[in-house]
Write a protein that holds these residues in place. Structure first.
Motif, mmCIF file in Angstrom:
data_model
loop_
_atom_site.group_PDB
_atom_site.id
_atom_site.type_symbol
_atom_site.label_atom_id
_atom_site.label_comp_id
_atom_site.label_asym_id
_atom_site.label_seq_id
_atom_site.Cartn_x
_atom_site.Cartn_y
_atom_site.Cartn_z
ATOM 1 N N GLY A 11 54.195 -78.296 -93.131
ATOM 2 C CA GLY A 11 54.913 -77.070 -92.801
ATOM 3 C C GLY A 11 54.488 -76.432 -91.494
ATOM 4 O O GLY A 11 55.147 -75.516 -91.018
ATOM 5 N N ILE A 12 53.392 -76.897 -90.904
ATOM 6 C CA ILE A 12 52.938 -76.331 -89.638
ATOM 7 C C ILE A 12 53.838 -76.798 -88.488
ATOM 8 O O ILE A 12 54.255 -76.009 -87.660
ATOM 9 C CB ILE A 12 51.469 -76.707 -89.345
ATOM 10 N N PHE A 13 54.119 -78.108 -88.430
ATOM 11 C CA PHE A 13 54.930 -78.667 -87.351
ATOM 12 C C PHE A 13 56.339 -78.947 -87.839
ATOM 13 O O PHE A 13 56.533 -79.437 -88.950
ATOM 14 C CB PHE A 13 54.331 -79.987 -86.837
ATOM 15 N N ASP A 14 57.326 -78.676 -86.994
ATOM 16 C CA ASP A 14 58.695 -79.050 -87.345
ATOM 17 C C ASP A 14 58.983 -80.444 -86.779
ATOM 18 O O ASP A 14 58.116 -81.056 -86.153
ATOM 19 C CB ASP A 14 59.707 -78.006 -86.872
ATOM 20 N N PRO A 53 49.561 -77.589 -98.528
ATOM 21 C CA PRO A 53 48.751 -76.442 -98.136
ATOM 22 C C PRO A 53 47.601 -76.138 -99.099
ATOM 23 O O PRO A 53 46.510 -75.772 -98.661
ATOM 24 C CB PRO A 53 49.762 -75.291 -98.105
ATOM 25 N N ALA A 54 47.820 -76.339 -100.398
ATOM 26 C CA ALA A 54 46.769 -76.036 -101.387
ATOM 27 C C ALA A 54 45.552 -76.945 -101.239
ATOM 28 O O ALA A 54 44.494 -76.649 -101.794
ATOM 29 C CB ALA A 54 47.338 -76.151 -102.798
ATOM 30 N N PRO A 65 52.487 -71.841 -98.587
ATOM 31 C CA PRO A 65 53.741 -72.022 -97.850
ATOM 32 C C PRO A 65 54.298 -70.704 -97.308
ATOM 33 O O PRO A 65 54.862 -70.665 -96.226
ATOM 34 C CB PRO A 65 54.677 -72.644 -98.892
ATOM 35 N N ASP A 66 54.123 -69.605 -98.054
ATOM 36 C CA ASP A 66 54.603 -68.302 -97.587
ATOM 37 C C ASP A 66 53.834 -67.826 -96.356
ATOM 38 O O ASP A 66 54.417 -67.267 -95.428
ATOM 39 C CB ASP A 66 54.487 -67.252 -98.694
ATOM 40 N N VAL A 67 52.520 -68.061 -96.344
ATOM 41 C CA VAL A 67 51.708 -67.680 -95.179
ATOM 42 C C VAL A 67 52.132 -68.516 -93.967
ATOM 43 O O VAL A 67 52.290 -67.995 -92.857
ATOM 44 C CB VAL A 67 50.201 -67.862 -95.476
ATOM 45 N N ILE A 68 52.329 -69.818 -94.175
ATOM 46 C CA ILE A 68 52.758 -70.697 -93.075
ATOM 47 C C ILE A 68 54.111 -70.244 -92.542
ATOM 48 O O ILE A 68 54.290 -70.090 -91.331
ATOM 49 C CB ILE A 68 52.813 -72.164 -93.545
ATOM 50 N N ASN A 71 53.838 -67.072 -90.499
ATOM 51 C CA ASN A 71 53.215 -67.226 -89.186
ATOM 52 C C ASN A 71 54.033 -68.079 -88.233
ATOM 53 O O ASN A 71 54.035 -67.832 -87.027
ATOM 54 C CB ASN A 71 51.814 -67.833 -89.320
ATOM 55 N N PHE A 72 54.688 -69.111 -88.743
ATOM 56 C CA PHE A 72 55.370 -70.071 -87.879
ATOM 57 C C PHE A 72 56.881 -70.058 -88.034
ATOM 58 O O PHE A 72 57.590 -70.643 -87.225
ATOM 59 C CB PHE A 72 54.855 -71.493 -88.162
ATOM 60 N N GLY A 73 57.393 -69.460 -89.098
ATOM 61 C CA GLY A 73 58.809 -69.519 -89.430
ATOM 62 C C GLY A 73 59.023 -70.646 -90.427
ATOM 63 O O GLY A 73 58.313 -71.651 -90.396
ATOM 64 N N PRO A 74 59.985 -70.502 -91.321
ATOM 65 C CA PRO A 74 60.234 -71.547 -92.323
ATOM 66 C C PRO A 74 60.909 -72.769 -91.708
ATOM 67 O O PRO A 74 61.456 -72.703 -90.611
ATOM 68 C CB PRO A 74 61.158 -70.854 -93.325
ATOM 69 N N LEU A 75 60.841 -73.887 -92.440
ATOM 70 C CA LEU A 75 61.542 -75.109 -92.047
ATOM 71 C C LEU A 75 62.810 -75.226 -92.880
ATOM 72 O O LEU A 75 62.808 -74.907 -94.070
ATOM 73 C CB LEU A 75 60.665 -76.338 -92.284
ATOM 74 N N ASP A 76 63.896 -75.711 -92.270
ATOM 75 C CA ASP A 76 65.108 -75.932 -93.048
ATOM 76 C C ASP A 76 65.012 -77.283 -93.749
ATOM 77 O O ASP A 76 64.002 -77.987 -93.625
ATOM 78 C CB ASP A 76 66.364 -75.819 -92.175
ATOM 79 N N ALA A 77 66.046 -77.675 -94.473
ATOM 80 C CA ALA A 77 66.017 -78.922 -95.241
ATOM 81 C C ALA A 77 65.840 -80.151 -94.358
ATOM 82 O O ALA A 77 65.323 -81.165 -94.797
ATOM 83 C CB ALA A 77 67.301 -79.055 -96.069
ATOM 84 N N GLY A 78 66.235 -80.051 -93.082
ATOM 85 C CA GLY A 78 66.088 -81.164 -92.144
ATOM 86 C C GLY A 78 64.757 -81.170 -91.423
ATOM 87 O O GLY A 78 64.523 -82.006 -90.563
ATOM 88 N N GLY A 79 63.866 -80.227 -91.764
ATOM 89 C CA GLY A 79 62.551 -80.178 -91.144
ATOM 90 C C GLY A 79 62.522 -79.479 -89.797
ATOM 91 O O GLY A 79 61.554 -79.568 -89.065
ATOM 92 N N ARG A 80 63.596 -78.756 -89.469
ATOM 93 C CA ARG A 80 63.646 -78.016 -88.207
ATOM 94 C C ARG A 80 63.186 -76.584 -88.446
ATOM 95 O O ARG A 80 63.495 -75.990 -89.477
ATOM 96 C CB ARG A 80 65.051 -78.045 -87.621
ATOM 97 N N ARG A 81 62.495 -76.022 -87.472
ATOM 98 C CA ARG A 81 61.978 -74.661 -87.585
ATOM 99 C C ARG A 81 63.128 -73.671 -87.535
ATOM 100 O O ARG A 81 63.979 -73.735 -86.664
ATOM 101 C CB ARG A 81 61.003 -74.402 -86.432
ATOM 102 N N VAL A 82 63.151 -72.743 -88.483
ATOM 103 C CA VAL A 82 64.111 -71.656 -88.507
ATOM 104 C C VAL A 82 63.438 -70.479 -87.800
ATOM 105 O O VAL A 82 62.274 -70.179 -88.087
ATOM 106 C CB VAL A 82 64.467 -71.281 -89.961
#
Length: 87
Positions: A11-14, A53-54, A65-68, A71-82
């Protein structure tokens, strides 16, 4: 033949960041170990291992996952940063 493994929290990198990381680490290995020989590229293995993450801790804090996402923005289903919502 080098094998490079990059370990990170899922979840850190898109997708785009992972692609850039794979390409740039390969370029670096060609430059350093391959002494700039472009033919060396076909011998370079680069792998990104993502752990849940755990399974990680930084200073005793487990990056949920909520903290990530915060800090970075969530990832969509395709792994791209939202994009993070502006506050």
């Amino acid at each position: 033949m080098p094998y490079v493994t990059i370990s990170t929290v899922r979840g850190i990198f898109d997708v785009a960041q992972k692609k850039a990381m794979l390409e740039r680490v390969t370029d670096l290995m060609v430059e350093i170990e391959g002494q700039g020989n472009p033919d060396f590229r076909r011998n370079v293995w680069v792998k990104i291992e993502e752990g849940e993450p755990a399974s990680w801790s930084l200073g005793g804090m487990i990056p949920s996952p909520d903290v990530i996402a915060g800090n970075f923005g969530p990832l969509d289903a395709g792994g791209r940063r939202v994009a993070k919502a502006k506050v």
